[in-house]
Design an enzyme around this catalytic site. Sequence first.
Site, short mmCIF file in Angstrom:
data_model
loop_
_atom_site.label_atom_id
_atom_site.label_comp_id
_atom_site.label_asym_id
_atom_site.label_seq_id
_atom_site.Cartn_x
_atom_site.Cartn_y
_atom_site.Cartn_z
N CYS A 35 -28.02 -1.39 -0.24
CA CYS A 35 -28.41 -2.29 -1.33
C CYS A 35 -29.33 -1.57 -2.31
O CYS A 35 -28.88 -0.70 -3.05
CB CYS A 35 -29.02 -3.57 -0.76
SG CYS A 35 -29.07 -4.92 -1.96
N HIS A 85 -24.70 -5.28 2.68
CA HIS A 85 -25.54 -5.09 3.87
C HIS A 85 -24.66 -5.05 5.12
O HIS A 85 -24.41 -6.08 5.75
CB HIS A 85 -26.54 -6.24 4.00
CG HIS A 85 -27.62 -6.24 2.97
ND1 HIS A 85 -28.89 -5.78 3.22
CD2 HIS A 85 -27.62 -6.67 1.68
CE1 HIS A 85 -29.63 -5.92 2.13
NE2 HIS A 85 -28.88 -6.45 1.19
N GLU A 145 -25.39 -4.13 8.00
CA GLU A 145 -26.14 -4.44 9.22
C GLU A 145 -25.95 -5.87 9.68
O GLU A 145 -26.12 -6.18 10.87
CB GLU A 145 -27.64 -4.14 9.03
CG GLU A 145 -28.37 -5.06 8.06
CD GLU A 145 -28.36 -4.60 6.62
OE1 GLU A 145 -29.22 -5.03 5.84
OE2 GLU A 145 -27.47 -3.79 6.28
#
Length: 562
Positions: free
Chosen positions: A405, A538, A540
């Site tokens: 990001c 993102h 994750e």
Amino acid sequence: METKYIFVTGGVVSSLGKGIISASIGKLLQARGYKVTIQKFDPYINIDPGTLNPYEHGECYVTEDGFETDLDLGHYERFTGIHTTRNNSITTGRIYKTVIDRERHGDYLGKTIQVVPHITDEIKRRMLRQEVRGKGQEVRDMSAAEYSLTTHISPLTSEYDFVITEVGGTIGDIESAPFMEAIRQLRWQLGRDAVCVHLTYVPYLKAADELKTKPTQHSVKELQGMGIQPDILVLRTERHLDDSMRLKVASFCNVDLECVVQSEDMPSIYEVPVSMQKQGLDAAIMRKIGIPVGETPAMKPWHDFLDKQRNAKREVHIGLVGKYDLQDAYKSIRESLNLAGIYNDVKARLHFINSEEISRENVAEKLDGMAGIIICPGFGQRGIEGKIIAAEYTRTNDIPTFGICLGMQMMVIEFARNVLGYKDANSREMDEQTPHNVIDIMEEQKSITQMGGTMRLGAYECELREGSRVAEAYNPCGKTARNTTISERHRHRYEFNNAYKEEYETKGMKCVGINPAANLVEIVEIPDKRWYIGTQFHPEYSSTVLHPHPLFMSFVKECANS
């Protein structure tokens, strides 16, 4: 079967791990073949955590449908693989806003609006996940007029066998009182279809060389004073509790001995479900509800994962360049790296490197010994120059680098300054007057004034360029059908400025991931480097215990080869 409800509360102190226990219960019930969802009720008045500083509340976790939520939803998804939505994260602010909006609309037919019954009724409706779907209509919230047609709440037919509800905060907090009252009412109305699991703390006093159960007794007494008798107690402890200690707690708290389990400190949070299963937590829940217990599930994939974790010996050191010196601020990134390390047969040793302290003079020292670098996400001016310096150092020294990001945006700015030759290149977020706005505000964001819930949020598609490193990461060797379209979650207002795209491509930074609807650049990489990739999204948020994210897998693999 009728949906069953499990309420998880906490006492004595906060941060005991209710989220881990809730996720573990969900995993154990999943292993028995049940369909489960887990939701978090937070007592604070914010509508969501989206505007909270990470120092206040840790990371903000984003669901696929674009809702900013509590970090515990990350635990729920990583443990169980479920996809949570905005319906899995509720705050006092959302509850009150719903009730006040209905009052302004006239739905309450002139009634005086009170905490009981109006606020508690709205809490109960959301705990039961009640919705109204009219013929040909979208799912919507139930109005007060519709609500008043029934004398008491009964759950609608649900797609879930179990709904697990974790209530944030600690018993006795004034903010959580309406939630406790809602649980009290639901326990009475639902009978055996509801179970209360209470997590408490058993401290060890070193001077006396004793474990003390009195705080747990007081916590349960407080809960009982609210009209709630816990069915199961989970005792958080740093030292093993013998059976006599458990019996003492059971006797003083009116709980069956088999329903008193302990949650000791574990080498890894992923050991907790196995520990809970060995102590019969899932079996105790089923007996309380009246479901045959049956055989204990083997949970082979989970045990295989734990075996890999225990057998990983070699360490790989990875630096996290960011501005939030707090473990929970980058929780999902940390867990994604740990999971990827385990599946690559290494231990990922993570080191926070404060970007505010990085300068050209000390960057080599700050990043020394790191096999790879994560340039972390975030917002605002603070610490960005350190991230840019780190990105230049890793690029020029060919150190595996993953920008996420804002981290990706800093990689783009660094490249513009030092390769394209635009020394004043910047993001409009940091410098509205920059003549080379290689990162610009998104067009749809320009007229937005409110901060909460207005970013580009949730899952969006991205088309991968054939032959790129990211395409290889998403399609590891051995797959016959190649997937060139992915879907990942976002949380940002600014984007790569496509006016500079051709220059970047010519000079060696390739735009290898594009959103097909908006032509937004989602991924950049430098193919000439070992591993130098930035993502606007993102990744994750999508990494789970049994399915680690392919980009983290590829990144850690390259780091391990250093």
